[in-house]
Design a protein around this motif. Sequence first.
Motif, PDB file in Angstrom:
ATOM      1  N   PHE A  91     -13.463  14.729   1.425  1.00  0.00           N
ATOM      2  CA  PHE A  91     -12.076  14.794   0.942  1.00  0.00           C
ATOM      3  C   PHE A  91     -11.093  14.845   2.107  1.00  0.00           C
ATOM      4  N   LEU A  92     -11.389  15.635   3.134  1.00  0.00           N
ATOM      5  CA  LEU A  92     -10.480  15.730   4.280  1.00  0.00           C
ATOM      6  C   LEU A  92     -10.292  14.370   4.946  1.00  0.00           C
ATOM      7  N   ILE A  93     -11.387  13.607   5.092  1.00  0.00           N
ATOM      8  CA  ILE A  93     -11.283  12.269   5.671  1.00  0.00           C
ATOM      9  C   ILE A  93     -10.402  11.384   4.795  1.00  0.00           C
ATOM     10  N   SER A  94     -10.612  11.433   3.494  1.00  0.00           N
ATOM     11  CA  SER A  94      -9.802  10.615   2.581  1.00  0.00           C
ATOM     12  C   SER A  94      -8.336  11.008   2.637  1.00  0.00           C
ATOM     13  N   ASP A  95      -8.071  12.297   2.717  1.00  0.00           N
ATOM     14  CA  ASP A  95      -6.689  12.766   2.795  1.00  0.00           C
ATOM     15  C   ASP A  95      -6.016  12.279   4.071  1.00  0.00           C
ATOM     16  N   ILE A  96      -6.733  12.322   5.184  1.00  0.00           N
ATOM     17  CA  ILE A  96      -6.188  11.867   6.464  1.00  0.00           C
ATOM     18  C   ILE A  96      -5.908  10.368   6.425  1.00  0.00           C
ATOM     19  N   LEU A  97      -6.883   9.595   5.936  1.00  0.00           N
ATOM     20  CA  LEU A  97      -6.765   8.140   5.970  1.00  0.00           C
ATOM     21  C   LEU A  97      -5.785   7.596   4.930  1.00  0.00           C
ATOM     22  N   SER A  98      -5.347   8.434   3.992  1.00  0.00           N
ATOM     23  CA  SER A  98      -4.365   7.988   2.996  1.00  0.00           C
ATOM     24  C   SER A  98      -2.962   8.499   3.298  1.00  0.00           C
ATOM     25  N   ASP A  99      -2.777   9.118   4.448  1.00  0.00           N
ATOM     26  CA  ASP A  99      -1.482   9.700   4.834  1.00  0.00           C
ATOM     27  C   ASP A  99      -0.640   8.649   5.549  1.00  0.00           C
ATOM     28  N   ASP A 100       0.247   7.995   4.817  1.00  0.00           N
ATOM     29  CA  ASP A 100       1.076   6.939   5.400  1.00  0.00           C
ATOM     30  C   ASP A 100       1.989   7.486   6.487  1.00  0.00           C
ATOM     31  N   GLY A 101       2.435   8.727   6.338  1.00  0.00           N
ATOM     32  CA  GLY A 101       3.307   9.319   7.350  1.00  0.00           C
ATOM     33  C   GLY A 101       2.598   9.573   8.657  1.00  0.00           C
ATOM     34  N   ALA A 102       1.327   9.991   8.580  1.00  0.00           N
ATOM     35  CA  ALA A 102       0.583  10.307   9.796  1.00  0.00           C
ATOM     36  C   ALA A 102       0.366   9.084  10.668  1.00  0.00           C
TER      37      ALA A 102
END
Length: 389
Positions: free
Chosen positions: A83-94
């Motif tokens: 989940f953490l990987i998915s959250d990071i890779l879906s963060d357009d702002g990051a």
Amino acid sequence: MIDMAEQMGISTFKERDRYGLSLTLGGGETKLLELTGAFNVFAARGVYRQPTPLVEVKDSNGNLIYKWQDTGGIKAMDEGVAFLISDILSDDGARSAVFGLGSLLNIPGHQVAVKTGTTDDKRDNYAIGYTPSIVAGSWVGNNNNEEMNPNVASGITGASPIWNRFMKEFLTGKENEKFEAPKNVKKIEVDELTGLLPQEGFGTRNEWFLQDTEPTARSDWYQRIEVCKIDGRIANDGCKDADETDTNTFIKITAELPEWQSSVDAWVKENYDEDRYFPPQMRSRLEFDGDSVSNKDDVNVEIIELDEGDKVYLHFRLSVEVSAYNDVEVVRIYMDGQKMTDDESAPYGYNFELPASAIGKHEFEAVATDDDGNKGSKKVNLEVVGYAR
């Protein structure tokens, strides 16, 4: 690392002694289908299912001959990590600092995780992205492994447009599926810069953490320093007695290893270029007679965090601090007598990017001039040893 890759379906890392730490950045050959299947582990909450080209087979009369059955897959990683990987890779702002907001990696109306990658010499370019229900991978390259045109083979102009068109078409008319947080993660407020506990007076953001891995302390990058109001250097006793001090908060982005610090400072200068990211290391040289400065014509110069005979890399920052009563007009940096720059704004210094032919011993000098024409200088002999490792 290779064990984890194999659990996620990668079969090409057979000669283990060939690989080093660069494997984390893609330093090993993979197959597009296997790499896409590995990303499906993130989409499927840590479960690996072997990709199959056949879902169902019927004969000419419509009789079912074969139908794929979901066996539940194999647990490859903790669902919280996935989940953490998915959250990071879906963060357009990051990723906006590199790709910009709303780039081709963003699918409007849908939460989509995506990662791009480009190999050395532009021989391969990947884009692999997914939702909880679909994962798609695209590759751009030459079949004979020749280098591609660098203008069409970046992370956003090579494989990404192909991936984007497919995902948009597939997701049209479908509901937005979000990556659901499992029970073993929680979101907390952290310091915006460091990711540790919030620092008073600085920005914050919310981040997910696995349970028992959340930060428990504030970052030591933040430093409260009493400085002399006149020159901005660390306050000496004279400044304190004359009541000419302020206490300010500075941020020192610290390298993992001391020998990397000058390279980190160079990066900070390029990306932040603010005084508060360069806490003073030099103590004020101002001398007071009562409340008045008695050495107004003195210009004192220090080369920071580098001592006589130190070794530096080909890419490093020479940082300079000045203690002077008058405003500093310019700081000139020299290498072996040749002027490298005129720096007219603090924090003073120069980011050296030297060729390999410069390996060896050299003399560096910083000369500061105040707005009354007074000068001061400092020299240091350093040994250039190569690239940072």
